[in-house]
Structures are given as C-alpha cells and as structure tokens.
Write a protein that holds these residues in place. Structure first.
Motif, mmCIF file in Angstrom:
data_model
loop_
_atom_site.group_PDB
_atom_site.id
_atom_site.type_symbol
_atom_site.label_atom_id
_atom_site.label_comp_id
_atom_site.label_asym_id
_atom_site.label_seq_id
_atom_site.Cartn_x
_atom_site.Cartn_y
_atom_site.Cartn_z
ATOM 1 N N MET B 1 -7.854 4.382 -1.519
ATOM 2 C CA MET B 1 -7.418 4.353 -0.114
ATOM 3 C C MET B 1 -5.899 4.211 -0.030
ATOM 4 O O MET B 1 -5.312 3.473 -0.816
ATOM 5 C CB MET B 1 -8.075 3.173 0.608
ATOM 6 C CG MET B 1 -7.680 3.075 2.060
ATOM 7 S SD MET B 1 -8.361 1.603 2.850
ATOM 8 C CE MET B 1 -9.846 2.281 3.527
ATOM 9 N N ARG B 2 -5.322 4.935 0.897
ATOM 10 C CA ARG B 2 -3.880 4.855 1.108
ATOM 11 C C ARG B 2 -3.577 3.548 1.852
ATOM 12 O O ARG B 2 -4.193 3.264 2.885
ATOM 13 C CB ARG B 2 -3.458 6.059 1.953
ATOM 14 C CG ARG B 2 -2.000 6.151 2.227
ATOM 15 C CD ARG B 2 -1.706 7.506 2.891
ATOM 16 N NE ARG B 2 -0.334 7.495 3.339
ATOM 17 C CZ ARG B 2 0.046 7.060 4.538
ATOM 18 N NH1 ARG B 2 -0.844 6.637 5.403
ATOM 19 N NH2 ARG B 2 1.317 7.069 4.863
ATOM 20 N N ILE B 3 -2.693 2.747 1.309
ATOM 21 C CA ILE B 3 -2.376 1.468 1.925
ATOM 22 C C ILE B 3 -1.055 1.582 2.684
ATOM 23 O O ILE B 3 -0.038 1.964 2.102
ATOM 24 C CB ILE B 3 -2.252 0.343 0.877
ATOM 25 C CG1 ILE B 3 -3.528 0.263 0.025
ATOM 26 C CG2 ILE B 3 -1.972 -0.997 1.548
ATOM 27 C CD1 ILE B 3 -4.776 -0.059 0.794
ATOM 28 N N THR B 4 -1.107 1.267 3.949
ATOM 29 C CA THR B 4 0.106 1.356 4.763
ATOM 30 C C THR B 4 0.584 -0.042 5.133
ATOM 31 O O THR B 4 -0.161 -1.021 5.006
ATOM 32 C CB THR B 4 -0.152 2.165 6.039
ATOM 33 O OG1 THR B 4 -1.137 1.481 6.807
ATOM 34 C CG2 THR B 4 -0.661 3.553 5.718
ATOM 35 N N ASP B 5 1.825 -0.056 5.613
ATOM 36 C CA ASP B 5 2.401 -1.366 5.962
ATOM 37 C C ASP B 5 1.597 -2.076 7.037
ATOM 38 O O ASP B 5 1.335 -3.280 6.962
ATOM 39 C CB ASP B 5 3.846 -1.190 6.446
ATOM 40 C CG ASP B 5 4.768 -0.842 5.298
ATOM 41 O OD1 ASP B 5 4.345 -0.070 4.411
ATOM 42 O OD2 ASP B 5 5.896 -1.351 5.273
ATOM 43 N N SER B 6 1.173 -1.311 8.061
ATOM 44 C CA SER B 6 0.439 -1.962 9.155
ATOM 45 C C SER B 6 -0.877 -2.537 8.649
ATOM 46 O O SER B 6 -1.341 -3.567 9.136
ATOM 47 C CB SER B 6 0.197 -0.981 10.302
ATOM 48 O OG SER B 6 -0.710 0.006 9.907
ATOM 49 N N MET B 7 -1.478 -1.863 7.657
ATOM 50 C CA MET B 7 -2.723 -2.406 7.088
ATOM 51 C C MET B 7 -2.469 -3.757 6.432
ATOM 52 O O MET B 7 -3.261 -4.693 6.578
ATOM 53 C CB MET B 7 -3.295 -1.438 6.046
ATOM 54 C CG MET B 7 -3.938 -0.209 6.655
ATOM 55 S SD MET B 7 -4.253 1.033 5.401
ATOM 56 C CE MET B 7 -5.569 0.270 4.480
ATOM 57 N N ASN B 11 -4.231 -6.914 7.895
ATOM 58 C CA ASN B 11 -5.144 -7.663 7.018
ATOM 59 C C ASN B 11 -4.692 -9.115 6.884
ATOM 60 O O ASN B 11 -5.519 -10.034 6.899
ATOM 61 C CB ASN B 11 -5.206 -7.026 5.625
ATOM 62 C CG ASN B 11 -6.044 -5.767 5.638
ATOM 63 O OD1 ASN B 11 -6.809 -5.559 6.569
ATOM 64 N ND2 ASN B 11 -5.882 -4.934 4.625
ATOM 65 N N SER B 14 -5.492 -10.880 10.072
ATOM 66 C CA SER B 14 -6.935 -11.036 10.209
ATOM 67 C C SER B 14 -7.466 -12.126 9.269
ATOM 68 O O SER B 14 -8.204 -13.018 9.693
ATOM 69 C CB SER B 14 -7.587 -9.690 9.906
ATOM 70 O OG SER B 14 -8.961 -9.827 9.908
ATOM 71 N N PHE B 287 5.334 -6.630 -2.967
ATOM 72 C CA PHE B 287 5.306 -5.371 -3.700
ATOM 73 C C PHE B 287 5.826 -4.238 -2.834
ATOM 74 O O PHE B 287 5.071 -3.528 -2.181
ATOM 75 C CB PHE B 287 3.876 -5.088 -4.195
ATOM 76 C CG PHE B 287 3.386 -6.131 -5.146
ATOM 77 C CD1 PHE B 287 4.038 -6.334 -6.361
ATOM 78 C CD2 PHE B 287 2.302 -6.940 -4.836
ATOM 79 C CE1 PHE B 287 3.604 -7.306 -7.235
ATOM 80 C CE2 PHE B 287 1.864 -7.914 -5.707
ATOM 81 C CZ PHE B 287 2.526 -8.101 -6.918
#
Lengths: 468, 294
Positions: B1-7, B11, B14, B287
C-alpha cells in the motif's frame, strides 16, 4: 541531420517540462495537508518527431497534461460510509449526552419514587405525626419535581437537536448550491484539454461535507455532473440546480421542527420524512424522534399512571379532619405531557393535615388504613402491566440499549469510514517522500539538460573559432 | 500500500485518540469506582440496579417502620407490666381485707391505696411514644383514659406493611384488654368497685373482686401476650427486610461498582497502550527524506 541549434531547442523543451514537473511537485507539497486535495501528476510526452535525411530524431519533451490520481472504486463506496458514520456518531453523541436517566442520579425519578414510598411507609407508622406528614408531602413534591426535571431534560435534549438541525440545514443549502455551481464550472472547464483539478477537488470536498450532513446518495452522470439525492429520491442537487431545505415546527410532535424541501424547479415546499434523511442530520432526527421521544413518552405515561393510581387511593380516603380525601397529584386528563406538568395539590402542600391517610371520616388521626391503599400502589401494575419501579427500569434499560447500539454502530461505522478514507488517502494523498524523490529526479533531468546546453554551447564556440 | 503523509497523521490521530479514550474511561471507572454510570454502559444491569435499589429502599423502609413499631410495642408492654403489677397489688389488698381480721377502719384506710393503683394504671395506659398515645387505637392524639378511667380511644389496631400487601398488627386493643369490650372484664371498673367496697366495708364485694381481679389480670396478661406476639412478628419481618436490604445492596454493588483491581489493571494497560501509540507515531514521523539522518 539535426543541427546544434535544434539540440539547444530540444534542451529548452526539457528544461520547461522539468520546471513544470517541479511546479506540480511544489503544488503537491504545498497541499500535503489540504483536506480533499488529490495529488497531481505532470504527464510528460515526447514531442513530435523530426525526420531528417531518413533519420528519426526526437523533438524534446512537453507536459501533455496534469492529472489527478483518484480511485473511483473507493470513492464510489465512500458516500454511503460517510453518511452512515455521521448518522450513528450523531445519534450516539445525542443519546450519551443525556444523563437524566442515569441509575446513579440521586435526584432521578427512581430515587424520588423510592423516597416517596418510604415516606408514606414511615407515615403509616404514625399517621398523625406532623413532621412525618411534612416529610411525606415534601417527598411527594420531590417526586413531582423529579418527573418535571426529567421531562424537561429530555425535552431540552430534543430541542437542542432542533437547534443543531436548523443550523445544519443552512450549511446543507450552501453546499448544495455550491455543488450545483461547481457542476456548471467543471462542465465548462472540462471542454479544454486540461482537467479542472482544483474545481474537482472543491466539488469533492463539498460533496463529502453534504453527504456527511445528509447521507445523500451520489450519482455521477456522463457529462461529469454530480447529483445528490435523499433517501426518497428527492434531488438535493440535480446537475446545475439545487433544492433548498427548510424547517417548520411540527405541532403533532411537540413543536419540534420538521424538514421541508423547496425543489430544484422551485416547487414546494414538500415534507421530507425523517427516514429520507441520513448523515448527521438523520442521526439527530433519529435520536430526537427515536430513543429520546420514546423515553419522554414512557416517562409521561409513568407519571400519569402513578398520579392516577395514587389519586384513586387518596380520593377514597379521608383527611385528618375527616373531610373527603383530595387528589394528591394535579395531573391533566391524558398522559401527553404529564411528566412535565405533574404537581402536588396545593391545598395539601399548604396544609399537610389534608394528606388523606384515614380509612373512614370518623377514625382517629392514627388511622392509616387509607394510606395503606396508597402504599399498595407501589405493588400495583401500571398501564403497561408492570409496577412503577419495574416500568421505570424497563424504559431506562430500553433507552440504554438504544444508546449502546448507537455507540456500537458509531464505532463500527467509523472503522469502516476510516478504512475507506485510508484507501482514498493511499491513492490520492500526497507523500512527502515520494514528492521529494520526484523532485530529485526532475532536478537530475534538469541538470543533465543543463549539461547538454553547456556542451552544445562549447561545440558552437569551437565551431565559431574555426570559422574564417 | 502506498503510504501518504495524511495517512500517517490520520493513523496517529486515530490510534492516539482511541488510546486516550481508553485511558479516560479506565481513569473514570477507577476514580469513581463505578462501572455503570449511564444506561448505555450496561442496559441489562441498569434495569436490575433500578429494581434492586427500589427493592432495597422498600426493605429499608420496612426495617425502619418495624423497628419503630417494636419499640412502641415494647413501651406498651412495659405499661401493661405496670398494670399487671398494680393488679397483683390490688389482688393482695383484696385478699388481705376480705379477711375478717380487718375492721371497717382498716378497710377504709386501704381504699386510698387502691385509688392510687387506679391512677397508676391510668397513667400507664396513657403512655406515649413520641407525641402519640399507644392505647387509644386510631385516636392517638389525646389521652385514651380520663381520670375516671373512661376510654376515649377506639377499637382500631394499627397495622404496618411488612411485605407487599401484607399488613402486621403493630398495636393492641385497650378497649378489649382493659375495658373488657366483647365480654371481658373492665379492669378499672373492677378496681373502682374494690375501692368503693373497701371504703364501705363491703366484704362480700371485696370477696367477689378477688376473682374479678384474677380475670382482669389474665385479661391484661393476654393483652401483653398479644403485644409480645406482634413484637416477635415485627422482629421477624424486620430481620427478613434487613436481609433483603443487605442482599439488594450487595447485588447493586456487584452490578454497579467497578472491580478496583480489574479497573486499575485496565488503566495500567490503557496507559501503556497510549504510550506505545505515541511512541510509534513519533517514530513514523521520523522516516522522511526531509530528515535523512532520522
């Protein structure tokens, strides 16, 4: 064969293209935290080919377009998830905010009812005792007051939701109109080669907000317009026009507001049922006219039943002075609003000797046979077939079950929404690391082309040097 | 899965938010000591808490009223003891002055003693508990016996509820036990007759009063027995109600109160989870190519 100037020209297209790429990257990084922003990509395309002397030469590179990255499959699932999550969260928040029915509430009906029976039990032991009579009347007032405050608290919760619903409808109308306008603008802008990315983002944001408020269903047509409709098919946004929602007090529902819609074509207003509305507003409506109304109605019925049963006992008894017993509670002729209006007979409040305790008019002050009938009311079945205490426990438990269910739904719906939002963010969100790598790549390409220009320039200089 | 900054940030929000909620809930339960506050915390337990609390308070009310009634019956029994004692003294006088060894003067001198006993008995029968008289039936706001021994009370026996719909007598009938209504002996009239007979040197009546006084004594004894029986019944009811109250209180506590050990453990776990969530989020933010050295 290509000359040196054409090499410079090709290099110039590459420098321009890489500048554009960097510009898009810059825009992506600038919007890394912008809600609803979808990352953009500058799509490079090699320029038209040159055929010189039978040799095919590249003409450089251009940015064909800048596109957004979207996952339409995920986005198609999001609206219903957004609506459901907003619905259950609003419902849960509305119900858990009510503390009038808490078992630990020392001024609640349960405590007041128990204190009422206890005071009557104590009085039955010494019916002529003035201080015990005062205590019994005070406990009766506390019971009436407890019914009043519980009813008032539940009604205040319902009225508070009215205020929120009214305020949100203004937002709904603004968003609907905004989406209709954006449909028009996007349709016009899409005629060109470049997709109107910012307008699409703005419409997506408005759509997300509207869906969260109303639970509206989203339909995208062939023209690229987005239409939204409520549960009954009532169109909130239809292409370039929008309906307008409004409220009006509903007399049949205690003057709590009902929702109406003036349709996109100007007809109406027409009534919109609660069931047609989802999202946050639907959650508020559900809490207001579901669990809260059920609890309020049940409390009204309990107040009415208890008052009627107690009054039947007291009116068949006699006061200390031998006069016919009066009704202890003042109550209306029906259960509607009974908890809010119940009070203690003023005559008895002002003269507690009028509290009927005697079984006969001639009996002495110590006679509590009339009071025994009143005390027996606590063992009698109310209109629902249960005693007052059990009725209260049942209605409280039902309210608790609905609150618990709403809270569980809110957690589950939120988890589902979070999952889909994460998937959308994965597809459309900006990754700083990714953009930095892309920027590095663009920079490398830019540097390479700079080197080509430098070298070409050196070649041209050398060429000029050998010229006579 | 592509991980983005907003994720990453979503997360982090949350997971930290959920951990904070768990800590808040555990802290609230630990500090308040209550597991069920709102109906939604445990609907079934809430229903039981309400009915059990109501049943406990009803039992408490019974304990209170039966205790008060026992106290009154004990006072009434003491007063009747005085009556019995006075009757015994009167009987002794009757036996003594029925004897021919006493002359008219002796008997006339003894008459005031009987009069004193009568007043003693009347005073005992006008005993009050708090602000009310115990032997007047429902007429408990004024003296049931006047100086002449006339009864102003009525025949009502007060009752109190000891269980839903179950009434238990909490007084005795002085009209029957003292005034002899229903075919018994009028205790005071019997003493009055003895006193008059002593004053008038009427040995026949004095002789007859011996049996009458015996019957009166038996009658008052029966009244005391009834008082005692009522007291015992009320004591039994009190005992049952007290047991019920204790049981309901325990049941409510079981349902409503938090297990302190469990909640303290849960709090510790929630705090650890929060710490872990914060730590993991902080690590994930490190990171980035913006900070290639971490």
């Amino acid at each position: 064969m290509a000359d040196l100037f054409s090499v410079l020209s090709t290099s110039a297209t590459a420098l321009n293209a890489q500048q554009s790429v960097t510009s898009v990257i810059s825009n992506n990084l600038a919007n890394v935290d912008t809600p609803g922003y979808s990352r953009q990509t500058a799509n490079l395309q090699s320029s038209s080919l040159d055929m010189l002397g039978g040799v095919v030469l590249g003409g450089g590179v251009t940015v064909s377009n800048v596109t957004q990255t979207r996952d339409r499959f995920v986005e198609a699932q999001l609206p219903s998830s957004q609506g459901a999550a907003a619905f259950s969260q609003a419902q849960s928040n509305s119900l858990t905010a009510v503390d009038a029915l808490n078992a630990s509430n020392s001024s609640g009906i349960s405590s007041a009812l128990a204190a009422f029976w206890t005071s009557m039990q104590s009085l039955s032991q010494d019916a002529g005792n003035a201080s015990l009579r005062t205590g019994a009347v005070t406990a009766t007032q506390a019971l009436a007051s407890s019914f009043n405050s519980t009813s008032s608290s539940l009604d205040a919760a319902r009225s508070g939701l009215d205020t929120q619903i009214i305020g949100s409808l203004t937002q709904v109308n603004t968003l609907s109109q905004q989406i209709a306008t954006l449909n028009t603008q996007i349709r016009g802008a899409s005629a060109g080669a470049q997709p109107p990315n910012d307008l699409l983002d703005a419409r997506q944001n408005a759509q997300d907000a509207l869906v969260a408020l109303t639970g509206a269903q989203v339909v995208r047509d062939a023209q690229g317009d987005v239409s939204l409709s409520l549960g009954t098919g009532l169109a909130l946004v239809s292409g370039e026009s929008a309906a307008k929602l409004s409220t009006s007090p509903d007399v049949s529902n205690g003057n709590h507001v009902a929702v109406f819609a003036t349709l996109a074509d100007g007809t109406g207003p027409v009534s919109v049922s609660n069931a047609a509305i989802g999202g946050q507003i639907g959650g508020w409506l559900s809490a207001r006219d579901g669990a809260l109304k059920t609890a309020a109605t049940a409390i009204d019925q309990l107040a009415y039943d208890v008052a009627r049963a107690v009054n039947t006992a007291t009116t068949s008894s006699f006061a200390l002075n031998g006069s016919a017993g009066q009704a202890l509670f003042t109550i209306g002729s029906s259960a509607a609003g009974a908890a809010g209006s119940i009070s203690v007979n003023n005559a008895i409040v002002n003269d507690e000797s009028l509290l009927p305790t005697k079984g006969t008019s001639t009996a002495g002050a110590g006679d509590a046979t009339g009071l025994a009938n009143l005390i027996n009311v606590q063992s009698q079945a109310m209109s629902g077939g249960q005693t007052a205490a059990t009725t209260l426990a049942t209605l409280t438990s039902q309210f608790g079950s609905e609150t618990q269910q709403a809270t569980a739904n809110a957690a589950a719906d939120q988890a589902s929404l979070t999952h889909l939002t994460t998937l959308r963010a994965s597809a459309s969100g900006v990754s700083t690391n990714e953009e930095l790598v892309n920027m590095q790549r663009a920079q490398s390409a830019y540097q390479a082309m700079s080197r080509v220009i430098t070298t070409t320039q050196a070649m041209l200089t050398a060429l000029m040097a050998i010229a006579p | 899965m592509r991980i983005t900054d907003s994720m990453l940030y979503t997360n982090a929000n949350s997971s930290i938010g959920a951990a904070r909620t768990a800590v808040s809930t555990a802290t609230e339960q630990t500090s308040s000591g209550m597991r069920v506050v709102q109906p939604g915390d445990d609907p079934a337990a809430t229903a039981s808490i309400l009915t059990d609390t109501a049943a406990g308070k009803y039992a408490d009310a019974i304990v209170k009223s039966t205790t008060a009634a026992q106290s009154e019956l004990a006072i009434a029994d003491g007063a009747l003891g005085t009556v019995t004692s006075s009757l015994a003294t009167a009987s002794q006088l009757a036996v003594q002055f029925a004897n021919d060894s006493n002359n008219a003067t002796d008997r006339a001198n003894a008459a005031p003693n009987v009069q004193a006993l009568i007043q003693q008995i009347i005073a005992a029968l006008n005993t009050k508990s708090g602000d009310r008289y115990l032997f007047g039936g429902s007429q408990d706001q004024s003296s049931p016996f006047d100086a002449a021994g006339n009864y102003a009370g009525d025949s009502q026996v007060r009752t109190i509820e000891v269980a839903p719909g179950v009434q238990q007598a909490a007084s005795v009938r002085a009209d029957v036990g003292i005034k002899g209504v229903g075919g018994g002996v009028d205790v005071i009239a019997t003493l009055n007759a003895l006193q008059t007979a002593l004053a008038n040197n009427d040995t026949t009546t004095i002789q007859n009063s011996i049996d009458a006084l015996k019957a009166a004594t038996n009658q008052v004894s029966l009244l005391r027995t009834q008082a005692g029986a009522n007291e015992n019944a009320l004591a039994a009811a009190e005992s049952v109600a007290q047991a019920t109250s204790n049981s309901e209180t325990k049941q409510v506590s079981n349902l409503q109160d938090a297990d302190i050990v469990a909640t303290a453990t849960k709090l510790q776990m929630a705090q650890t989870a929060l710490q872990a969530a914060i730590s993991a989020s902080t690590q994930s933010f490190k990171f980035t190519l913006l900070n290639p050295n971490g």
